[in-house]
Each structure stands twice: as structure tokens, then as C-alpha cells.
Motif scaffolding. Structure first.
Motif, PDB file in Angstrom:
ATOM      1  N   GLY A  74       0.381  -0.847  -0.075  1.00  0.00           N
ATOM      2  CA  GLY A  74      -0.193   0.188  -0.285  1.00  0.00           C
ATOM      3  C   GLY A  74       0.776   1.560   0.174  1.00  0.00           C
ATOM      4  N   LEU A  75       2.195   1.146  -0.057  1.00  0.00           N
ATOM      5  CA  LEU A  75       2.943   2.097  -0.131  1.00  0.00           C
ATOM      6  C   LEU A  75       2.717   2.563  -1.602  1.00  0.00           C
ATOM      7  CD1 LEU A  75       6.360   1.443   1.300  1.00  0.00           C
ATOM      8  CD2 LEU A  75       4.355   2.669   3.039  1.00  0.00           C
ATOM      9  N   CYS A  76       2.885   2.549  -2.341  1.00  0.00           N
ATOM     10  CA  CYS A  76       2.424   3.547  -4.173  1.00  0.00           C
ATOM     11  C   CYS A  76       1.146   4.049  -3.928  1.00  0.00           C
ATOM     12  CB  CYS A  76       3.059   2.318  -4.636  1.00  0.00           C
ATOM     13  SG  CYS A  76       2.243   1.627  -5.101  1.00  0.00           S
ATOM     14  N   PRO A  77       0.195   3.332  -3.443  1.00  0.00           N
ATOM     15  CA  PRO A  77      -1.024   4.232  -3.722  1.00  0.00           C
ATOM     16  C   PRO A  77      -1.163   5.556  -2.416  1.00  0.00           C
ATOM     17  CG  PRO A  77      -1.618   2.378  -2.897  1.00  0.00           C
ATOM     18  CD  PRO A  77      -0.261   1.860  -3.382  1.00  0.00           C
ATOM     19  N   THR A  78       0.197   5.493  -1.888  1.00  0.00           N
ATOM     20  CA  THR A  78      -0.133   6.212  -0.445  1.00  0.00           C
ATOM     21  C   THR A  78       0.819   7.314  -0.954  1.00  0.00           C
ATOM     22  OG1 THR A  78      -0.778   4.589   1.199  1.00  0.00           O
ATOM     23  CG2 THR A  78       0.719   6.879   1.358  1.00  0.00           C
ATOM     24  N   VAL A  79       1.543   7.431  -1.702  1.00  0.00           N
ATOM     25  CA  VAL A  79       2.529   8.212  -1.828  1.00  0.00           C
ATOM     26  C   VAL A  79       2.539   8.763  -2.991  1.00  0.00           C
ATOM     27  CG1 VAL A  79       4.161   6.762  -3.215  1.00  0.00           C
ATOM     28  CG2 VAL A  79       5.582   8.736  -2.188  1.00  0.00           C
ATOM     29  N   CYS A  80       1.312   7.925  -4.128  1.00  0.00           N
ATOM     30  CA  CYS A  80       1.147   8.703  -5.366  1.00  0.00           C
ATOM     31  C   CYS A  80       0.419   9.556  -5.472  1.00  0.00           C
ATOM     32  CB  CYS A  80       0.075   7.444  -6.058  1.00  0.00           C
ATOM     33  SG  CYS A  80      -0.239   8.674  -7.888  1.00  0.00           S
ATOM     34  N   PRO A  81       1.017  11.277  -5.842  1.00  0.00           N
ATOM     35  CA  PRO A  81       0.436  12.634  -5.537  1.00  0.00           C
ATOM     36  C   PRO A  81      -1.033  12.673  -6.393  1.00  0.00           C
ATOM     37  CG  PRO A  81       2.118  12.473  -7.360  1.00  0.00           C
ATOM     38  CD  PRO A  81       2.672  10.938  -6.678  1.00  0.00           C
ATOM     39  N   ALA A  82      -1.161  11.858  -7.670  1.00  0.00           N
ATOM     40  CA  ALA A  82      -1.921  12.093  -8.489  1.00  0.00           C
ATOM     41  C   ALA A  82      -3.118  10.782  -8.713  1.00  0.00           C
ATOM     42  CB  ALA A  82      -1.317  11.474 -10.416  1.00  0.00           C
ATOM     43  N   LEU A  87      -5.181  -0.187  -5.234  1.00  0.00           N
ATOM     44  CA  LEU A  87      -4.851  -1.906  -4.655  1.00  0.00           C
ATOM     45  C   LEU A  87      -5.686  -2.104  -3.930  1.00  0.00           C
ATOM     46  CD1 LEU A  87      -2.462  -3.500  -4.603  1.00  0.00           C
ATOM     47  CD2 LEU A  87      -1.765  -1.728  -2.291  1.00  0.00           C
ATOM     48  N   VAL A  88      -6.088  -3.179  -4.189  1.00  0.00           N
ATOM     49  CA  VAL A  88      -6.355  -4.392  -2.391  1.00  0.00           C
ATOM     50  C   VAL A  88      -5.352  -5.310  -2.477  1.00  0.00           C
ATOM     51  CG1 VAL A  88      -8.816  -5.162  -2.363  1.00  0.00           C
ATOM     52  CG2 VAL A  88      -8.886  -3.217  -3.782  1.00  0.00           C
ATOM     53  N   GLY A  89      -5.462  -5.303  -1.285  1.00  0.00           N
ATOM     54  CA  GLY A  89      -5.009  -6.618  -0.637  1.00  0.00           C
ATOM     55  C   GLY A  89      -5.363  -7.763  -0.718  1.00  0.00           C
TER      56      GLY A  89
ATOM     57  N   PRO B 111       5.932  -3.417   4.880  1.00  0.00           N
ATOM     58  CA  PRO B 111       5.563  -3.606   4.067  1.00  0.00           C
ATOM     59  C   PRO B 111       4.431  -4.609   3.703  1.00  0.00           C
ATOM     60  CG  PRO B 111       7.632  -3.493   3.557  1.00  0.00           C
ATOM     61  CD  PRO B 111       7.758  -3.888   4.685  1.00  0.00           C
ATOM     62  N   ILE B 112       4.620  -6.255   4.735  1.00  0.00           N
ATOM     63  CA  ILE B 112       2.989  -6.757   4.708  1.00  0.00           C
ATOM     64  C   ILE B 112       2.721  -7.148   6.416  1.00  0.00           C
ATOM     65  CG2 ILE B 112       4.389  -7.973   3.101  1.00  0.00           C
ATOM     66  CD1 ILE B 112       5.529 -10.078   4.355  1.00  0.00           C
ATOM     67  N   CYS B 113       3.097  -6.124   7.271  1.00  0.00           N
ATOM     68  CA  CYS B 113       2.122  -6.812   8.486  1.00  0.00           C
ATOM     69  C   CYS B 113       0.885  -5.719   8.449  1.00  0.00           C
ATOM     70  CB  CYS B 113       3.627  -6.391   9.440  1.00  0.00           C
ATOM     71  SG  CYS B 113       2.992  -5.793  11.428  1.00  0.00           S
ATOM     72  N   VAL B 215      -2.660 -10.946  15.540  1.00  0.00           N
ATOM     73  CA  VAL B 215      -2.794 -10.209  14.191  1.00  0.00           C
ATOM     74  C   VAL B 215      -5.128 -10.940  13.575  1.00  0.00           C
ATOM     75  CG1 VAL B 215      -1.487  -8.670  12.579  1.00  0.00           C
ATOM     76  CG2 VAL B 215      -2.195 -11.413  11.922  1.00  0.00           C
ATOM     77  N   SER B 216      -5.282  -9.881  13.827  1.00  0.00           N
ATOM     78  CA  SER B 216      -6.752 -11.021  13.448  1.00  0.00           C
ATOM     79  C   SER B 216      -6.552 -11.526  11.978  1.00  0.00           C
ATOM     80  CB  SER B 216      -8.171  -9.647  13.669  1.00  0.00           C
ATOM     81  OG  SER B 216      -9.009  -9.879  12.929  1.00  0.00           O
ATOM     82  N   LYS B 217      -7.953 -12.150  11.799  1.00  0.00           N
ATOM     83  CA  LYS B 217      -8.010 -13.084  10.694  1.00  0.00           C
ATOM     84  C   LYS B 217      -9.088 -12.378   9.920  1.00  0.00           C
ATOM     85  CE  LYS B 217      -7.321 -18.158  12.816  1.00  0.00           C
ATOM     86  NZ  LYS B 217      -8.049 -18.557  12.558  1.00  0.00           N
ATOM     87  N   ASP B 218     -10.101 -12.150  10.680  1.00  0.00           N
ATOM     88  CA  ASP B 218     -11.137 -11.192   9.542  1.00  0.00           C
ATOM     89  C   ASP B 218      -9.857 -10.078   9.047  1.00  0.00           C
ATOM     90  OD1 ASP B 218     -13.540 -11.082   9.217  1.00  0.00           O
ATOM     91  OD2 ASP B 218     -13.679  -8.864  10.471  1.00  0.00           O
ATOM     92  N   PHE B 219      -9.175  -9.171   9.348  1.00  0.00           N
ATOM     93  CA  PHE B 219      -8.285  -7.884   9.114  1.00  0.00           C
ATOM     94  C   PHE B 219      -7.372  -8.044   8.124  1.00  0.00           C
ATOM     95  CE2 PHE B 219      -6.210  -3.608   9.554  1.00  0.00           C
ATOM     96  CZ  PHE B 219      -7.644  -3.193   8.798  1.00  0.00           C
ATOM     97  N   LEU B 220      -7.479  -8.880   7.609  1.00  0.00           N
ATOM     98  CA  LEU B 220      -5.810  -9.571   7.540  1.00  0.00           C
ATOM     99  C   LEU B 220      -5.295  -8.929   6.233  1.00  0.00           C
ATOM    100  CD1 LEU B 220      -3.403 -11.493   8.258  1.00  0.00           C
ATOM    101  CD2 LEU B 220      -4.477 -13.292   7.176  1.00  0.00           C
ATOM    102  N   TYR B 221      -4.596  -8.720   5.888  1.00  0.00           N
ATOM    103  CA  TYR B 221      -4.126  -7.498   5.158  1.00  0.00           C
ATOM    104  C   TYR B 221      -5.532  -7.483   4.273  1.00  0.00           C
ATOM    105  CZ  TYR B 221      -0.524 -11.234   5.222  1.00  0.00           C
ATOM    106  OH  TYR B 221      -0.288 -12.088   5.573  1.00  0.00           O
ATOM    107  N   LYS B 222      -6.316  -6.359   5.223  1.00  0.00           N
ATOM    108  CA  LYS B 222      -7.815  -6.046   4.429  1.00  0.00           C
ATOM    109  C   LYS B 222      -7.652  -4.155   3.509  1.00  0.00           C
ATOM    110  CE  LYS B 222     -12.180  -6.256   5.848  1.00  0.00           C
ATOM    111  NZ  LYS B 222     -12.851  -6.582   7.152  1.00  0.00           N
ATOM    112  N   ALA B 223      -6.738  -4.057   4.798  1.00  0.00           N
ATOM    113  CA  ALA B 223      -7.110  -1.996   4.199  1.00  0.00           C
ATOM    114  C   ALA B 223      -4.861  -2.357   5.643  1.00  0.00           C
ATOM    115  CB  ALA B 223      -7.919  -2.106   4.669  1.00  0.00           C
ATOM    116  N   ARG B 224      -4.348  -0.817   4.653  1.00  0.00           N
ATOM    117  CA  ARG B 224      -3.461   0.045   5.712  1.00  0.00           C
ATOM    118  C   ARG B 224      -4.203   0.680   7.179  1.00  0.00           C
ATOM    119  NH1 ARG B 224       1.269  -2.499   4.055  1.00  0.00           N
ATOM    120  NH2 ARG B 224       1.583  -2.888   6.420  1.00  0.00           N
ATOM    121  N   ALA B 225      -3.486   0.989   7.748  1.00  0.00           N
ATOM    122  CA  ALA B 225      -3.919   1.330   9.385  1.00  0.00           C
ATOM    123  C   ALA B 225      -3.996   2.943   8.812  1.00  0.00           C
ATOM    124  CB  ALA B 225      -2.798   1.138  10.079  1.00  0.00           C
TER     125      ALA B 225
END
Lengths: 166, 542
Positions: A74-82, A87-89, B111-113, B215-225
Motif C-alpha cells: 500500500g505504499l505506492c497508492p499512499t505516495v502517489c500524488p495523482a 490496490l486491494v490486498g 510492508p506486509i505487516c 493479528v486478526s484473521k478477519d482484518f488480515l491484509y484488508k486495509a492499511r492502518a
């Protein structure tokens, strides 16, 4: 007649004639016609060489087994100025973090290269590419498959021999 | 330099100097809490205000003048005239050293935490740690373990603060987690085949874990804080009224997190409440206000309508038809919604409010915090409904009880209840059937009027919970474009019927309550702070 009006005298016909300028132009044209040194690039018959720091459309690096290198941090969508990266993880079958959706809107992109700079796993790159014509606007939103299948060379954001530009 | 000793200001209060700030705190306060009072956060991992302090993370050590060496601020209590320095050279150097040790085995997989962005280790190392590690040894690798329930354990990230172990021992009092092995090999684990699926409050160990080890399985990799928006709210899943923060992204609820309120839930919420947010993201919303086409009876087509015309028409029909109105309210309706219903009933000349509420046979208590439990009423505003005179009908699953409703020529108003247990064509014979709901309902698809309302996360308002505590919740999501809060629709109807002109805002909607119920007298919407107000306390004050 208003007081402030100033009457200008028209120049002579010799001076205003286009003939003089036309002849001047012809002279330059003739000079270049006879000049043996050619500067015109024969695009598209001859491929244009791009500068190594040229920043064009993106490319996603892949692992040897074909998975994208992206870890959906999620760093690139965070840093992207435009704000052009979506991104969906998610979690893949091996329990790794991976991008379920990774889309770049190349129309919105300003090609600053910050996504490449910020990427901790060297997955997303801007590339040395400029031939991007499409028939529809929708085609300019590049999805993950398309980014992985791009084959143009990636951009060098800095000279590896001189990373600090000293 | 040393401060002159002064006599205590009053008994059981102590004056001391923290980083050159003079403060007075009650006797027995820890240095860490005193420093917080003075505006300094001392970095710490193992300390948690609601758990015991083993002083084992060694990060909160501070310099106290006169003490031979640095002291752990989480267990040392204040003394009169103490001079404490949290940012002295020795304390800073010590913290830097301790943080370097923490990073010897920490994988730095930020990055993946999932904790990244709200991680104490990340924050402290960024603000005070060394730029580069000096350890050349290979890192210890433990890998990932499923602790059962909603909890995943990443052993490599753990800093051995043992907050999770102490939570399970002291709060939940089911010691399922423990420290296995010693020294460098120490790791958190469950006992043999036992897992956290037996626990009812285990989700809290994810909240108190200072790093991304749990970490929560439900929230795992879902969104960044850092992508999440935080909205203070109230848990909608039982009548305890735990204070929560709703974390949203892309106009969807991503998770519920506890919000600290010592009076109600401390720092905890139960797993049942934590998991119950999916219905707020559900599709099938009512997008437009519609009215059954009366020109073609039997056809049943419903034409989209604008609010203004539709409410004027509905107001006229209510006025001419209604002698008595039966209202079926949902226990998730806010006090403002109910106040607006009562206002409408008053203008129409009476009626009754019924509600059905799913219940559970048992309460789920948290033994370590007195009074905190998942109550057996599984909806947030049951106490509010009771105070405002609503009648509970139906069975324990929140179904049935509506056999008497819908007699011919009666008027029925359904507020929020989807009537999922009822057959199609509910109250067919009723003279007028109005459905105010957020989601489409099969049973009510033939209602004369279907009006879209917002869910409680899409509006602000108040609930009464945990035995008479009125608490506010805020708006965290955008509802469908045409949807309005139920109180706004009902108050406009009342204005049309009785010719009054009450304002369309939540403050005035709340103010209506004090006209209806004595319990709310003397209370205004602004008076209810972020932590709520006990209703009987207000009454006593007057």
C-alpha cells in the motif's frame, strides 16, 4: 478626430512585401537540402532510443513462477500524488500478502516515478515506453495482468554508479 | 537545581517535577502515568493501564534524581519532590540500546505487516532508534501459528511484552496463552491443543499487542492502518453500549475497535460485538422513496417519488385515516428516531410502539472488569425503547409477536425492522402500511410507502445502553443519496400534520425527547460528551 490618435505612416511597398521573407525562407530550406548531415529520425521505421531515465507507462516485475513481486503493502497508492493507483490486498493460497486488485490509471498518472522509488520489493516500475495509443479510454486503466505482461525496459531512476548524483 | 521540598498540597496528593513541569498527582500514581499527565509519553510495551505491570520490556526506564540507576516508570510510584527526567542523556541512550536489541530478531516486514502504521515498535524506532542495525547474526525464524478463533500469531514479530498472556489471565481469566521456553527462544503459545476459540474476548489481544505479532484473521491484509477513517461510535450488537471506533475505508466498515471508556467497557470489547459489522456493508439498500400506485390497484407498481410531494401526500393520508397507529420499531433505532415517532403519534392522536429484539440465553462476562458483559439483549437501544414506553413482543430470536397487527383499516408504520420472519404481504389488509427501512424487505414489498432511511453509522444520534447511560454515536459512512435519518422524515411528517415548524437537525430531534420523557429532562445533545452521561445522574442533579 480624437486628440490622442496618432497617424502612422505606412511603410514602403518594398518593405512590406512578403517576397523578401519568402526568399529568406527558401534560402534556409536550400541550405539544409544541400547539407549532408541528416538530423531527421526515421520513426517508426527506425526505433527511437530513449534516455535511461525516461519515465513512461508502468511495468510490474514478476517472480520466476509468474507471481507478481508486489506484496500489496500500500505504499505506492499512499505516495502517489495523482492518486491513480487502486490496490486491494488479500491473502493467497500460501498465506502471503498479494494484490487482489492492482490498477493504474495511466491517464491520471503524472509519471513522477515515486511509486518505483517507494516500492520496498522493487515490483512496480515506470518504463521506457511511449507508444501507448488505444482506441478507448478504458484501456488506459492498466490492470495487474497487463502490467505484468509489459515487456519494455524499466526506468533507471538514478545512476547505479552514482546513486546520490554527486 | 534540585527543587525545594514542599509540604503536600493536600493529603494523598504528591507534587513532583517531570521534565521541568511541575505537577500534582494522587499518591500511588506511577511515574509513567504522572509523565502522561505532564504531557510526556514514556515509550513502553509491557505496561497497560488496565493490566498488571511486570516491568520487563525495559523501555520505560527513566532517570530519577538521586536514584542510583534508571528506574522502570511503569512500576515506580511517585514520591514527594521527585525530579524525573524522561529525556535525559542516559535514558535516551538506554532506550536506543533496548530498541536495537528488539530489532535483533524482528523481521522488519513492515510492508506486509498489518500493524504497520499503528505499531509501537515502528514509532519508537523511527523517533529514537538507531538508523542502522549493527547485528550481523542471522535472525531467529519462528513463522506463523494459528491460535484459534480470529487470532493469528507471527512469532518473529513478537517483542515478548506478555500483554496478551496477562490479558487472558487477569481479564478473561482463561489462561490459554503462556510463554514457552526462555531467553532468546521464548515464544508465546497456547497450551497444547487448547486454542483461543474457547475465549469470548480474545480479539482484545490483537488491540493490545504493541506490534504485529497477534493479528486478526478477519482484518488480515484488508486495509492499511493509515487508510482507515476512525469514527467514534457505540457497538450495535448488545445493550451494553461499549464505546467503539468504527474504522472505515471506501465507504465500507472494515473493523470495530474498542474506544476507551472506563465507565463502560474500559479498553475492551467482546468478540461477538467485534465481528458484528457485516450487516452495515450489506447491499440491497432502498435507494429511492416509493409509493404504491393507487391508480392501478392490484398492479402494485411503485413509482419513484420526490421527498416533498410524497411526504405531503403521506401526511394527508395519515391525518384522514389514522385513529391509532401501530409502530413496529427496530431496537437499533436511535432515541431521536423514537422521539420523532412519539411526536408523530402525539400529532395523530395516539398509538403504540412495539419492538422485537433477538436475545441470547446467557450473558458473556469479562471477569476482570466489573460490570462489563455482553448482555442478553442483542441490540443497542433496548433501554432507550423501554424508557420511551415501547412494548417488547415476539420470542427470543426477535421473531413473531405481530399476529394482532394489520387489521383492516388500521395504520401500520414499520421503522427499521425488516420483518424477515414474516410472510410476503405482511399486513395486507391494513388501511395504510408505511415502511421506513434501510434495506429492502420481502415481507414489506407491498407497503403503501417505502421510505429509505440511513443505518445508524450513516447518521448521528444517541443510544441508551448499559442501564440508563445515554451515549452519542457519529456519522462514519455515506448512505444512499436519497436516504435520510428516520427522525428527519418523521419530524417533517409531524410538521406537515400539525403545522409546526421544528428544525431538521439532530440537536432539536434530541430536544424533543425531553418533552416526551422525564428521563431526558435537563439534558441537551451537546451535554453528552464523548463518553456519555448516566441518565439517573442527570435527574439527581436537577
Amino acid at each position: 478626430m480624437p486628440i490622442s490618435t496618432k497617424i502612422m505612416e505606412r511603410p514602403e511597398a518594398v518593405e512590406t512585401s512578403y517576397l523578401r521573407a519568402a526568399l529568406k525562407g527558401m534560402k534556409i530550406t536550400l541550405k539544409h537540402m544541400l547539407n549532408p548531415k541528416k538530423v531527421t529520425q526515421q520513426y517508426p521505421e527506425v526505433e527511437t532510443r530513449l534516455h535511461p531515465r525516461w519515465r513512461g507507462t508502468h511495468r510490474m516485475e514478476v517472480h520466476a513462477d509468474g507471481r507478481p513481486k508486489c506484496v500489496a503493502c500500500g505504499l505506492c497508492p499512499t505516495v502517489c500524488p495523482a492518486n491513480c493507483i487502486r490496490l486491494v490486498g488479500g491473502e493467497d493460497d500460501q498465506g502471503n500478502r498479494y494484490p487482489v486488485v492492482y490498477e493504474i490509471d495511466e491517464f491520471r498518472c503524472i509519471f513522477c516515478g515515486m511509486c518505483q522509488e517507494v516500492c520496498p520489493v522493487e515490483a512496480i516500475h515506470v518504463g521506457q515506453d511511449f507508444e501507448n495509443a488505444e482506441y478507448t479510454r478504458e484501456r488506459f486503466v492498466y490492470d495487474l495482468d497487463r502490467l505484468m505482461n509489459q515487456d519494455h525496459p524499466t526506468t533507471l531512476l538514478w545512476d547505479p554508479a552514482d546513486p546520490l548524483s554527486e | 537545581m534540585a527543587k525545594k521540598r514542599q509540604p503536600p498540597v493536600e493529603k494523598a496528593s504528591v507534587q513532583l517535577l517531570v521534565n521541568d513541569v511541575e505537577i500534582t498527582v494522587p499518591e500511588g500514581t506511577t511515574l509513567l502515568e504522572a509523565a502522561k499527565e505532564a504531557g510526556t509519553e514514556v515509550p513502553h510495551y509491557c505496561y497497560h493501564p488496565e493490566l498488571s505491570s511486570p516491568a520487563q520490556c525495559r523501555l520505560c526506564l527513566v532517570e530519577v534524581e538521586g536514584a542510583p540507576k534508571l528506574v522502570p516508570s511503569c512500576t515506580t510510584t511517585v514520591a514527594e519532590g521527585q525530579v524525573v527526567k524522561t529525556d535525559s542523556e542516559s535514558a535516551t541512550k538506554m532506550r536506543q540500546g533496548v530498541l536495537e536489541f528488539y530489532l535483533v530478531n524482528h523481521p522488519l516486514d513492515c510492508p506486509i505487516c498489518d500493524q504497520s502504521g499503528e505499531c509501537d515498535l515502528q514509532d519508537f524506532v523511527f523517533s529514537e532508534g538507531r538508523k542502522h542495525g549493527r547485528s550481523k547474526a542471522a535472525k531467529r525464524v519462528i513463522g506463523r501459528d494459528d491460535f484459534g478463533g480470529d487470532i493469528l500469531f507471527y512469532g518473529d514479530r513478537c517483542v515478548m511484552c506478555t500483554r496478551c498472556v496477562r490479558f487472558m489471565e487477569e481479564m478473561e481469566q482463561k489462561p490459554i496463552l503462556t510463554v514457552v521456553e526462555r531467553g532468546n527462544r521464548a515464544v508465546i503459545d497456547t497450551f497444547f491443543e487448547q486454542g483461543l476459540e474457547e475465549a469470548e474476548w480474545a480479539g482484545n489481544v490483537v488491540d493490545i499487542c504493541p506490534v504485529g505479532a497477534l493479528v486478526s484473521k478477519d482484518f488480515l491484509y484488508k486495509a492499511r492502518a493509515w487508510d482507515l477513517e476512525h469514527t467514534p461510535s457505540i457497538c450495535p450488537n448488545c445493550s451494553m453500549g461499549c464505546n467503539i471506533e468504527i474504522h472505515t475505508r471506501d465507504n465500507l466498515v472494515q473493523r470495530f475497535k474498542p474506544r476507551k471508556n472506563i465507565e463502560v467497557n474500559g479498553s475492551w470489547i467482546c468478540d461477538y460485538g467485534r465481528g458484528g459489522y457485516e450487516w452495515l456493508n450489506q447491499g440491497g439498500r432502498i435507494e429511492k422513496p416509493t409509493m404504491k400506485d393507487t391508480h392501478e390497484p392490484g398492479n402494485g407498481t411503485q413509482e419513484p417519488f420526490g421527498w416533498e410531494d410524497l411526504l405531503r401526500g403521506l401526511g394527508a393520508r395519515l391525518k384522514e385515516s389514522a385513529e391509532s397507529v401501530d409502530v413496529i420499531a427496530s431496537p437499533v433505532s436511535s432515541n431521536e428516531d423514537l422521539g420523532a415517532v412519539l411526536g408523530l403519534l402525539k400529532a395523530l392522536g395516539g398509538g403504540k410502539i412495539l419492538y422485537r429484539c433477538p436475545t441470547s440465553a446467557e450473558e458473556v462476562k469479562l471477569p476482570g472488569k466489573e460490570g462489563l458483559r455482553r448482555t442478553n439483549q442483542l441490540a443497542p437501544n433496548v433501554d432507550g425503547l423501554k424508557i420511551l414506553g415501547a412494548v417488547n413482543v415476539g420470542d427470543g430470536s426477535g421473531a413473531g409477536g405481530l399476529e394482532d397487527i394489520g387489521a383492516s383499516n388500521s395504520t401500520v408504520l414499520v421503522l427499521g425492522d425488516r420483518l424477515e420472519d414474516q410472510k410476503d404481504g405482511f399486513a395486507e389488509n391494513a388501511g395504510l402500511l408505511v415502511y421506513l427501512g434501510s434495506h429492502a424487505s420481502q415481507a414489506l414489498s407491498q407497503a403503501d410507502y417505502i421510505l429509505p432511511i440511513t443505518t445508524y453509522v450513516e447518521q448521528e444520534g444517541t443510544f441508551v445502553s448499559s442501564g440508563g447511560r445515554v451515549q452519542r454515536f457519529s456519522k462514519g459512512l455515506e448512505g444512499p443519496h436519497a436516504a435520510r435519518p428516520a427522525w428527519s422524515i418523521l419530524n417533517e411528517l409531524t410538521n406537515i400534520i400539525s403545522g409546526s415548524s421544528d428544525g431538521d437537525n439532530v440537536e432539536e430531534a434530541f430536544q424533543k425527547l425531553s418533552r416526551i420523557s422525564d428521563a431526558f429532562t435537563g439534558l441537551s445533545y451537546e451535554d453528552i460528551g464523548p463518553e456519555g452521561v448516566q441518565l439517573d445522574a442527570v435527574a439527581k442533579k436537577d
